[in-house]
Design a protein around this motif. Structure first.
Motif, PDB file in Angstrom:
ATOM      1  N   ARG A 138      34.661  48.006  43.794  1.00  0.00           N
ATOM      2  CA  ARG A 138      34.463  46.798  43.760  1.00  0.00           C
ATOM      3  C   ARG A 138      35.860  45.689  44.079  1.00  0.00           C
ATOM      4  O   ARG A 138      35.949  45.263  45.029  1.00  0.00           O
ATOM      5  N   HIS A 139      36.584  46.318  43.315  1.00  0.00           N
ATOM      6  CA  HIS A 139      38.045  45.698  43.438  1.00  0.00           C
ATOM      7  C   HIS A 139      38.714  45.745  44.855  1.00  0.00           C
ATOM      8  O   HIS A 139      39.375  44.944  45.501  1.00  0.00           O
ATOM      9  N   LEU A 140      38.681  47.090  45.032  1.00  0.00           N
ATOM     10  CA  LEU A 140      39.375  47.572  46.272  1.00  0.00           C
ATOM     11  C   LEU A 140      38.695  47.292  47.382  1.00  0.00           C
ATOM     12  O   LEU A 140      39.319  46.679  48.549  1.00  0.00           O
ATOM     13  N   GLN A 274      43.304  32.898  38.615  1.00  0.00           N
ATOM     14  CA  GLN A 274      43.720  34.357  39.484  1.00  0.00           C
ATOM     15  C   GLN A 274      44.267  35.180  38.317  1.00  0.00           C
ATOM     16  O   GLN A 274      44.841  34.999  37.505  1.00  0.00           O
ATOM     17  N   CYS A 275      44.112  36.807  38.782  1.00  0.00           N
ATOM     18  CA  CYS A 275      44.743  37.697  37.690  1.00  0.00           C
ATOM     19  C   CYS A 275      46.221  37.563  37.844  1.00  0.00           C
ATOM     20  O   CYS A 275      46.902  37.443  39.217  1.00  0.00           O
ATOM     21  N   ALA A 276      46.771  37.604  36.810  1.00  0.00           N
ATOM     22  CA  ALA A 276      48.404  37.280  36.614  1.00  0.00           C
ATOM     23  C   ALA A 276      48.985  38.407  37.307  1.00  0.00           C
ATOM     24  O   ALA A 276      50.126  38.579  37.670  1.00  0.00           O
ATOM     25  N   ARG A 277      48.310  39.803  37.319  1.00  0.00           N
ATOM     26  CA  ARG A 277      49.051  40.953  37.851  1.00  0.00           C
ATOM     27  C   ARG A 277      49.005  40.934  39.448  1.00  0.00           C
ATOM     28  O   ARG A 277      49.801  41.203  40.181  1.00  0.00           O
ATOM     29  N   CYS A 278      47.615  40.885  39.845  1.00  0.00           N
ATOM     30  CA  CYS A 278      47.399  41.157  41.328  1.00  0.00           C
ATOM     31  C   CYS A 278      46.779  39.821  41.925  1.00  0.00           C
ATOM     32  O   CYS A 278      46.886  39.958  43.383  1.00  0.00           O
ATOM     33  N   GLY A 279      46.400  39.020  41.474  1.00  0.00           N
ATOM     34  CA  GLY A 279      45.949  37.484  42.124  1.00  0.00           C
ATOM     35  C   GLY A 279      44.487  37.575  42.492  1.00  0.00           C
ATOM     36  O   GLY A 279      44.217  36.603  43.222  1.00  0.00           O
ATOM     37  N   VAL A 286      43.850  38.721  33.058  1.00  0.00           N
ATOM     38  CA  VAL A 286      44.363  39.960  34.012  1.00  0.00           C
ATOM     39  C   VAL A 286      42.835  40.421  34.370  1.00  0.00           C
ATOM     40  O   VAL A 286      42.158  40.503  33.670  1.00  0.00           O
ATOM     41  N   CYS A 287      42.884  40.832  35.630  1.00  0.00           N
ATOM     42  CA  CYS A 287      41.423  41.253  36.174  1.00  0.00           C
ATOM     43  C   CYS A 287      40.921  42.546  35.606  1.00  0.00           C
ATOM     44  O   CYS A 287      41.764  43.474  35.040  1.00  0.00           O
ATOM     45  N   ALA A 288      39.708  43.018  35.550  1.00  0.00           N
ATOM     46  CA  ALA A 288      39.233  44.400  35.023  1.00  0.00           C
ATOM     47  C   ALA A 288      39.873  45.381  35.555  1.00  0.00           C
ATOM     48  O   ALA A 288      40.147  46.430  34.940  1.00  0.00           O
ATOM     49  N   PHE A 289      40.242  45.546  37.109  1.00  0.00           N
ATOM     50  CA  PHE A 289      41.138  46.551  37.667  1.00  0.00           C
ATOM     51  C   PHE A 289      42.252  46.717  37.050  1.00  0.00           C
ATOM     52  O   PHE A 289      42.777  47.657  36.833  1.00  0.00           O
ATOM     53  N   CYS A 290      43.130  45.663  36.979  1.00  0.00           N
ATOM     54  CA  CYS A 290      44.429  45.865  36.570  1.00  0.00           C
ATOM     55  C   CYS A 290      44.357  46.115  34.997  1.00  0.00           C
ATOM     56  O   CYS A 290      45.383  46.922  34.598  1.00  0.00           O
ATOM     57  N   ARG A 291      43.519  45.826  34.299  1.00  0.00           N
ATOM     58  CA  ARG A 291      43.385  46.190  32.761  1.00  0.00           C
ATOM     59  C   ARG A 291      43.181  47.938  32.769  1.00  0.00           C
ATOM     60  O   ARG A 291      44.023  48.276  32.073  1.00  0.00           O
TER      61      ARG A 291
HETATM   62 ZN    ZN Z   1      44.327  42.204  38.776  1.00  0.00          ZN
END
Ligand code: ZN
Ligand code: FES
Ligand code: ZN
Length: 318
Positions: A138-140, A274-279, A286-291
Motif C-alpha cells: 500500500r505504501h509503495l 505527515q510521517c517524520a521520516r518519509c512525509g 512515523v508511518c507504519a512502513f517506516c516503523r
Molecule cells: Zn514513513
C-alpha cells in the motif's frame, strides 16, 4: 454448450448469468464487466494516467491488459517482496507481460531499496507475513503514484477477494472496515485515487481471460499466505455459490448497493499528519512502513521456510 451471443461453440459457462460464451464473446464480456464497474463507480476518466499494481498473478495482469486494450495510458508497478522463488517467478511474469505490450514497468525491491523483505519483517515484528506485505505494498503503490503524478492506483482485487473480505468483516462486525470497503476511494489527504475495476469478475473468469489471451501468469499462491483466513472464507463462499449460483455476487454487489452507506459515518481516517521520516500521510508520528524499516534495521535476513512454518495452520507457533 453454445455461445449466448453468436451460437458458436462456447468455451466457458458463467452460471450466475446463466450464459455460455465463445472465446471472442467471453473476452468482450470481461471487458464489459470492467467498463461497467468503472462507469458505475466513477472510477476513471478516459484521459487518466493510471498505475496498475501488478503482482504477476492472473488478476493484475488481466486488468492491466483490459485497461490497455480500452485506451488507458496504464503503467505498472511491481514490488519485490523477497519471498524466495515465488517472488522471482512473479517478477519474471510481470516483466514478460510489460515487454510484450511495450509498456512501462516500475519495480521497487524491498530489500535493495528499503533494507528488509517480508519474511524478515514478519520475524522481527512478530506479525503475520501478510501484515508487513500489505503495509509495504500500500505504501509503495501510493507513494509511487503520488511522486510520479499518476491519477489513480488500480489493483486487481476481484469479486472473490472482495466478497471474502466482506464476509470476514461481517463475521467480526468490523464496522469501520465495512464503511471503507468501496471499489473506488477518491484521492484525499495525500493519498491517490484507488480503484478495483475487476470487482465484477471472479477469479475463475480472470484466469480464463489470461489463458484465452495467452497471458502467462504466476499460478502459485503466495507461500506465506498459509493459514490466511481469507482463503477459508473464499472456499466457504465458493461452496455456497455451487449450491446457489450468483449468491457470492449478490452478497457483495448487494452490500454495495444497499448497505455500505450505512457505515459511512465510521469511514473517516481522522486527522492525518505527515510521517517524520518519509512525509507520507499518517495518523502517527512515523508511518507504519517506516516503523517496519526501523524495526528491521541491521536484522539478519529470515529464511522463508522458517517464517512459513511458524504461521502454518493460521496460528503463530511458539
Ligand atoms: Zn514513513
Ligand atoms: Fe502478502 Fe504473500 S505475504 S501476498
Ligand atoms: Zn460468441
Amino acid at each position: 454448450m453454445k455461445c449466448k451471443v453468436c451460437r458458436d461453440a462456447a468455451v466457458i459457462d458463467i452460471r450466475r448469468h446463466n450464459a455460455n460464451f465463445c472465446e471472442e464473446h467471453f473476452i468482450r464480456y470481461c471487458q464489459q464487466q470492467v467498463l461497467r464497474a468503472i462507469h458505475d463507480y466513477d472510477m476513471l476518466e478516459p484521459d487518466d494516467r493510471v498505475l496498475v499494481a501488478v503482482s504477476g498473478g492472473k488478476d493484475s495482469l488481466a486488468i492491466w491488459d483490459i485497461l490497455l486494450d480500452n485506451g488507458w495510458k496504464a503503467d505498472g508497478v511491481y514490488v519485490g517482496l523477497g519471498i524466495g522463488t515465488y517472488s522471482d517467478t512473479s517478477l519474471e511474469m510481470t516483466e514478460r507481460y510489460a515487454r510484450s505490450r511495450e509498456v512501462e514497468l516500475i519495480t521497487v525491491d524491498l530489500r535493495a531499496e528499503h533494507g528488509f523483505d517480508v519474511p524478515t519483517a514478519s520475524a522481527e515484528t512478530g506479525r503475520v507475513p501478510c501484515s508487513a506485505c500489505g503495509i509495504s505494498k500500500r505504501h509503495l503503490f501510493d507513494s509511487t503514484a503520488v511522486s510520479r503524478g499518476y491519477d489513480a492506483v488500480i489493483t486487481g482485487h476481484n469479486l472473490d477477494d472482495e466478497a471474502a473480505v466482506l464476509f470476514g468483516n461481517v463475521m467480526s462486525w468490523q464496522t469501520d472496515y465495512l464503511g471503507r470497503q468501496r471499489p473506488m476511494l477518491p484521492a484525499r489527504d495525500g493519498f491517490p485515487k484507488k480503484a478495483k475495476p475487476l470487482m465484477r469478475l471472479t477469479e475463475r473468469e480472470t484466469a480464463a481471460y489470461c489463458v484465452l489471451r495467452g497471458i502467462e501468469y504466476q499460478i502459485d499462491e503466495c507461500p506465506m499466505a498459509v493459514g490466511n483466513k481469507h482463503l477459508a472464507y473464499k472456499a466457504a463462499l465458493n461452496d455456497l455459490d455451487v449450491e446457489s449460483p450468483g449468491s457470492k455476487a449478490a452478497f457483495y454487489l448487494g452490500f454495495l448497493q444497499r448497505a455500505v452507506d450505512r457505515f459511512e459515518g465510521d469511514s473517516g481516517r481522522g486527522d492525518l499528519g505527515q510521517c517524520a521520516r518519509c512525509g507520507a500521510p499518517t495518523d502517527a508520528a512515523v508511518c507504519a512502513f517506516c516503523r517496519i524499516v526501523q524495526r528491521t534495521e541491521g536484522a539478519a535476513a529470515a529464511p522463508v521456510e522458517v517464517v512459513i512454518k511458524r504461521y502454518a495452520g493460521g496460528r503463530r507457533r511458539p
